[in-house]
Scaffold this active site. Structure first.
Site, short mmCIF file in Angstrom:
data_model
loop_
_atom_site.label_atom_id
_atom_site.label_comp_id
_atom_site.label_asym_id
_atom_site.label_seq_id
_atom_site.Cartn_x
_atom_site.Cartn_y
_atom_site.Cartn_z
N TYR A 55 0.79 -1.42 0.23
CA TYR A 55 -0.18 -0.30 0.09
C TYR A 55 0.52 0.86 0.18
CZ TYR A 55 -4.03 -2.42 0.96
OH TYR A 55 -5.09 -3.25 0.85
N HIS A 115 -18.83 -1.96 2.25
CA HIS A 115 -17.63 -2.08 4.03
C HIS A 115 -17.42 -3.33 5.32
CE1 HIS A 115 -13.16 -0.04 5.13
NE2 HIS A 115 -14.15 -0.44 6.22
#
Ligand SMILES: *[C@@H]1O[C@H](CO)[C@@H](O)[C@H](O)[C@H]1NC(C)=O
Ligand SMILES: *[C@@H]1O[C@H](CO)[C@@H](O)[C@H](O)[C@H]1NC(C)=O
Ligand SMILES: *[C@@H]1O[C@H](CO)[C@@H](O)[C@H](O)[C@H]1NC(C)=O
Ligand SMILES: *[C@@H]1O[C@H](CO)[C@@H](O)[C@H](O)[C@H]1NC(C)=O
Length: 598
Positions: free
Chosen positions: A216, A400
């Site tokens: 990331y 989510h």
């Protein structure tokens, strides 16, 4: 058939087909990289209830290629369409099924139809195309549904003596899995953009992509001074550096939503690095979210997402998730997200409401559960207080959860009657999150209630999983994107303290567990030894217990009302299950698993 043959040629000319599709009645083509040497192209035919698929891959002579659909991404126990070549060099194409060991059996019913094949002699690229119904009515086939689809593939050396008995894992040279939203039923009729619309890209800057499977990368940037004035975002989409299509897995742009004068350090590095300044953690309000296989996100014609203005903090952060399972070395990347921005404001600002469960330790998922459900409520008293008289129109939704979520669904109840779900995904993965356009905008009226239910798989966890921010904690959220902007911003629930206290007392008095409501809730949950009975009791408690509501406005304050010990919404009539159009001769085991497409 004619379309497929034409498409084999058209796809070579990527720009040409993009211009052509607006002329035709058909939905456009989409593309998804399957590793560095193959791509999956497809088009949805909603009227025919089928998709047209076209695969391009770099092949050796006589190699076989299997492409298929999998519930949650496992290459085994999956449904495949396989191209293979026998020792007489005849080309075959079969609908087949791989068992738990990965061994292929040809299906009794053949449902990978209209096969076309073409080998390009100079590039070593093989292309083939086929059609597949969403629901073939064959129990050996996967049902293609709305939401996430896991595409599995593998290829290996041929020729083969027969397809039966081939192992998609151990006999392959390469294989993989990619996720996409296959059934994209929204017709992108691009709204007109005002003449002063400009493009603004937020890119990573020559990142040396590590030869690690997952990276990331975070880059904080300052907005250009012109955005001291309020603008509208009309569209956002990916800008992927050529050749890196298979590496850029997903990207998000976050606003550092804090006071306008706060200066955020211009960090540029791995998101999980110890060197990342603490203040950059404030950059978490999502402006844009894109994942591999998704198209650009276009706001409806009367709506724009507000960016900039006198009180808008000028810092944003780009996060790029690189997925490098082939451990490629030395790749440099400058991909990112591009916005279409205008100062000519549209009629409505887009708003976001957060539905679901509060992420605190009152939500808990016992270990070793195959599918444990939790629901968060947005009750009618709250929509009644927070929504305008004519309601709102929800055009987008981002579901989510964290790592253990496998399904998410938001049900919609009006006057005690369940109507079409707001959104759902029966093959949810936390690794494939995007803001998805709904097939048609959904009107939510004051007084409606919304129930967001998440299903979790904790089979490989030994301890209880609690709600929280950390990736190993869980969440159950649906961010809905809507207009016109309303007062309501948070409509989430948690189980009421009284009900949880009663459960912990019962566990202590009748089950001899070390639960104690005077200590932290997490301590009591952690002290329970989870038997089937105790799991069932917790499940029943969550189903029936009163809730505590978080019904908050966009200024962060609670809307007036009594929000503790609220009853969960009663549903007098459930939505009727969808009837599959299958011949009577088929005995179905899937009947309860399929949903409406719209
Ligand atoms: C095609 O394959 C042949 C044999 O495997 C190889 O020699 C050649 O370099 C390949 N061509 C391309 C363009 O990859
Ligand atoms: C790549 O992985 C190695 C070993 O796990 C780790 O030390 C390194 O920090 C990683 N690099 C990045 C940029 O994440
Ligand atoms: C599970 O809980 C025990 C006791 O609290 C702890 O020692 C252990 O590290 C936990 N295991 C995991 C995988 O978190
Ligand atoms: C809702 O507002 C109250 C009062 O301002 C605050 O204490 C609470 O944290 C808010 N809840 C959420 C989920 O933002």
């Amino acid at each position: 058939m004619k379309n497929l043959i034409i498409s084999l040629i058209i796809i070579d000319l990527a720009s040409a087909y993009r211009e052509n599709f607006f002329d035709s009645q058909q939905l456009p083509y989409h593309s998804l990289p399957l590793g560095s040497e193959s791509t999956f192209h497809w088009r949805v035919e909603p009227m025919m209830g089928m998709i047209e698929v076209e695969i391009h891959y770099v092949s050796e002579e006589h190699s076989w290629f299997a492409v298929g659909f999998s519930d949650h991404g496992d290459a085994k126990s999956s449904d495949y369409c396989v191209l293979w070549i026998d020792w007489r060099l005849t080309v075959h194409f079969h609908d087949a099924w791989a068992n738990e060991a990965g061994i292929i059996q040809i299906d009794h019913h053949q449902d990978c139809n209209e096969f076309v094949w073409k080998k390009s002699s100079f590039e070593n690229v093989t292309k083939f195309a086929f059609t597949r119904k969403f629901d073939t009515c064959d129990d050996q086939d996967y049902i293609i549904e709305r939401g996430t689809t896991h595409i599995v593939w593998s290829k290996g050396r041929g020729p083969l003596s027969s397809l039966n008995g081939l192992n998609v894992i151990s006999d392959s040279m390469s294989s993989g899995m990619s996720r996409t939203e296959l059934l994209r039923l929204v017709i992108h009729e691009r709204p007109k953009f005002s003449d002063d619309t400009w493009r603004f890209a937020i890119l990573s800057d020559q990142v040396r992509v590590p030869d690690n499977e997952t990276t990331y990368w975070c880059r904080v940037q300052r907005l250009p001074p012109i955005l001291k004035q309020k603008h509208h975002i009309l569209q956002f989409g990916p800008v992927i550096q050529r050749g890196n299509e298979h590496l850029v897995h997903h990207m998000e742009v976050f606003h550092c939503a804090t006071s306008v004068n706060v200066i955020i350090p211009i960090y540029n590095g791995p998101c999980d690095s110890e060197d990342r300044p603490q203040t950059t953690q404030m950059c978490k309000k999502v402006l844009a979210a894109w994942a591999m296989g998704a198209d650009e996100f276009v706001y409806p014609k009367e709506v724009g997402l507000s960016i900039g203005g006198e009180r808008f903090n000028q810092f944003i952060m780009l996060e790029v998730h690189y997925n490098n399972p082939e451990y490629m070395k030395g790749v440099i990347d400058s991909s990112g997200i591009e916005f279409y921005i205008t100062k000519t404001l549209r009629k409505y600002d887009a708003g976001v409401i957060e539905l679901g469960l509060e992420y605190i330790d009152k939500m808990a998922i016992p270990p070793r559960q195959k599918s444990f459900e939790l629901s968060g409520y947005c009750v009618s008293e709250c929509t009644g207080m927070g929504l305008p008289h004519n309601g709102i129109f929800v055009f987008g939704s981002q579901l989510h959860t964290h790592l253990t979520g496998t399904k998410v669904r938001t049900r919609h109840i009006r006057d005690g009657q369940e109507i079409s779900p707001l959104n759902y995904d029966n093959h949810y993965s936390t690794h494939f999150q995007e803001i998805r356009l709904l097939p048609v905008p959904v009107n939510i009226l004051p007084g409606d209630s919304l129930i967001t239910t998440c299903t979790y798989n904790t089979l490989n966890r030994r301890n209880i999983t609690l709600g929280g921010f950390s990736i190993s904690d869980e969440m159950c959220v649906n961010y809905i994107h809507y207009y016109p902007n309303a007062r309501l911003e948070v409509c989430k629930s948690s189980i009421s303290d009284d009900a949880l206290r009663t459960y912990f007392r019962y566990m202590r008095d009748w089950e001899n567990q070390h639960t104690d409501f005077n200590k932290a809730i997490s301590t009591s949950y952690k002290n329970i030894e989870w038997t089937k009975l105790r799991v069932a009791a917790l499940h029943d408690l969550y189903q029936a217990a009163p809730i505590s509501m978080q019904c908050n406005g966009s200024d962060g304050t609670r809307l007036p009302g009594l929000w503790d010990n609220v009853a969960v919404p009663q549903i007098k009539s459930l939505q009727s299950p969808v009837v599959r159009k299958c011949p009577a001769t088929y005995v179905s085991h899937h009947a309860n698993n399929i949903d409406r497409l719209l």
